[in-house]
Design a protein around this motif. Structure first.
Motif, short mmCIF file in Angstrom:
data_model
loop_
_atom_site.label_atom_id
_atom_site.label_comp_id
_atom_site.label_asym_id
_atom_site.label_seq_id
_atom_site.Cartn_x
_atom_site.Cartn_y
_atom_site.Cartn_z
N LEU A 379 0.82 -1.20 0.00
CA LEU A 379 0.00 0.00 0.00
C LEU A 379 0.86 1.25 0.00
O LEU A 379 1.88 1.33 0.70
CB LEU A 379 -0.92 0.02 1.22
N CYS A 380 0.45 2.24 -0.78
CA CYS A 380 1.10 3.55 -0.79
C CYS A 380 0.68 4.35 0.44
O CYS A 380 -0.25 3.98 1.17
CB CYS A 380 0.72 4.33 -2.04
N HIS A 381 1.36 5.47 0.66
CA HIS A 381 0.91 6.48 1.60
C HIS A 381 0.35 7.66 0.80
O HIS A 381 0.90 8.01 -0.25
CB HIS A 381 2.05 6.97 2.49
N THR A 382 -0.74 8.26 1.29
CA THR A 382 -1.30 9.44 0.64
C THR A 382 -1.24 10.63 1.59
O THR A 382 -1.37 10.48 2.81
CB THR A 382 -2.76 9.22 0.20
N LEU A 383 -1.03 11.82 1.01
CA LEU A 383 -0.96 13.06 1.77
C LEU A 383 -1.70 14.14 0.99
O LEU A 383 -1.81 14.06 -0.24
CB LEU A 383 0.48 13.51 1.99
N ASN A 384 -2.19 15.14 1.70
CA ASN A 384 -2.75 16.28 0.98
C ASN A 384 -2.66 17.53 1.85
O ASN A 384 -2.48 17.45 3.06
CB ASN A 384 -4.19 16.03 0.55
N GLY A 385 -2.78 18.67 1.18
CA GLY A 385 -2.75 19.94 1.89
C GLY A 385 -3.35 21.04 1.05
O GLY A 385 -3.37 20.96 -0.18
N SER A 386 -3.84 22.07 1.71
CA SER A 386 -4.34 23.25 1.01
C SER A 386 -3.18 24.19 0.74
O SER A 386 -2.38 24.47 1.63
CB SER A 386 -5.38 23.99 1.86
N SER A 387 -3.12 24.69 -0.49
CA SER A 387 -2.08 25.68 -0.80
C SER A 387 -2.60 26.73 -1.78
O SER A 387 -2.06 26.84 -2.86
CB SER A 387 -0.85 24.99 -1.35
#
Length: 423
Positions: A379-387
């Motif tokens: 499994l991959c790792h996922t990340l997100n953020g507002s920019s």
């Protein structure tokens, strides 16, 4: 969702970790383990029954060939019974597997060890602060009054057209909004993110994939006739680009950015803290999303934090970073840092970005995997953020850059706006 194998092998760690969210997860954890044991036992029994049935079918064929029809017919009766048993076991297996899946959907992600315990946003930890809070002129106005004074945002007109929380941007207000979007996208693509233009409606599978469903139905606008949801953030369509995908290790890392309007049904509340742009039902946001190798995701997380810092430095807005406590971190996140800008006219901090690492939680729902160097699927790792999220950034600019002669435009945005002051 959490992998059931991880829950089984680390049940005490899961229970202890979820206690940071003020959840007693012991019943759910043990129920998941029991359902998984039941599922595996049924699968074993089903496999052995099918194997026995296949063996008998071959034997029946051989008996008919050798002229032993009586023996063959006796065995056929047994295979008929075995086929009925297979149907029963398949139904029990499907029901057990579905019960397990539905239970796993309800279990939130285990917080990262660095996440502090706490019950609300009052327990979040401030870990960084930068920028001087400007001294404003006497009689400085909050952004909703500035918007009216300079005729750049019309809240009443939006209320007439749609309802509260749907502002209309006008003239230089609309152009400043567009300038911010273009600036954010240019910063993100320069940092290696690939720009996507994404759908604003998603299906139910996409909502489950990123963890908005079944956790946040009440916050999402639902088009019931088509069973589609208006997106609360570009995270949902952007991460679902990779749903049901098997990547090569060499494909990682992957970076995505996209601008979308976002739609959220907020619980009704009143007061200055939700006035103007502070809380909207429709707002613009530019998102960054990463798909990472598990070994590198926290280095990528730090890189995303530095990236948002750089944007705020260029906008010359005073800001701080908070590490969210267990009671405030979102359902799917293992670790979240919030960025807040200081609204001088309101004398309060406004959240303008959340950067989160979901580890394998979303990837497990999405079936987003990569083939590692040993040839195994992982499994991959996922990340997100507002920019960044535009409404409160815009509010901060209007308030912090106001002067007697008008509202100055941050220097970095002037090439995008074509003007340096709103007057």
């Amino acid at each position: 969702m959490l992998q059931v194998a991880y829950i089984r092998e680390h049940k005490d760690d899961v229970i202890e970790g979820l206690a940071k969210r003020n959840i007693d997860a012991s019943q759910m954890v043990y129920e998941a383990i029991n359902l998984d044991e039941e599922r595996r036992a049924l699968q074993t029994k089903l496999d052995s029954t099918k194997a026995e049935s296949n063996t008998l079918s071959k034997e029946i064929g051989n008996l008919f060939k050798s002229g032993e029809a009586q023996k063959a017919n006796l065995l056929k009766e047994k295979t008929t019974q075995l086929k009925e048993t297979v149907k029963t076991l398949e139904q029990e297996l499907n029901e057990t597997a579905e019960a397990l899946t539905q239970l796993l959907y309800k279990i939130p992600n285990v917080p990262h060890p660095s996440v502090p315990s706490g019950t609300s946003d009052e327990d979040n930890e401030e870990i960084y602060k930068e920028g001087d809070i400007p001294k404003l002129l006497d009689g400085a106005l909050p952004h909703w009054e500035l918007a009216k004074k300079y005729d750049i945002i019309d809240f009443e007109l939006g209320n007439k057209i749609t309802g509260a929380g749907f502002p209309v941007y006008k003239g230089k207000g609309a152009k400043l909004q567009r300038a911010l979007i273009a600036y954010f996208l240019d910063k993100n693509t320069a940092a290696g993110y690939t720009e996507y233009q994404l759908p604003l409606l998603v299906n139910e599978a996409s909502g489950f994939g990123t963890g908005q469903l079944p956790d946040k139905e009440g916050q999402m606008y639902h088009v019931t006739e088509d069973n589609l949801y208006l997106i609360p953030t570009a995270e949902v369509p952007g991460t679902n680009l990779f749903r049901d995908t098997l990547l090569n290790e060499s494909d990682l890392p992957i970076g995505v950015t996209g601008y979308t309007p976002c739609f959220r049904r907020e619980a009704g509340s009143y007061g200055a803290h939700v006035r103007g742009l502070n809380r909207l039902h429709q707002f613009d946001k530019v998102e960054i999303i990463r798909v990472e190798h598990p070994d590198h995701s926290y280095k990528a997380f730090d890189g995303m934090i530095d990236h948002v810092k750089d944007i705020l430095k260029e906008l010359k807005l005073p800001y701080r970073i908070l590490r969210l406590c267990g009671g405030d971190v979102t359902f799917a996140s293992a670790l979240t840092y919030d960025f807040e800008v200081f609204s001088t006219a309101q004398d309060r901090w406004l959240e303008i970005s959340s950067v989160s690492n979901f580890e394998t939680f979303q990837a497990n729902r999405l079936k987003l995997r990569f083939k590692n160097s040993d040839g195994k699927n992982e499994l991959c790792h996922t990340l997100n953020g507002s920019s960044l999220a535009l409404p409160r950034v815009l509010a901060g600019i209007l308030e912090n850059y106001q002067t007697e002669n008008g509202i100055k435009i941050p220097e970095v945005l002037i090439p995008y706006t074509g003007f340096d002051i709103i007057s």
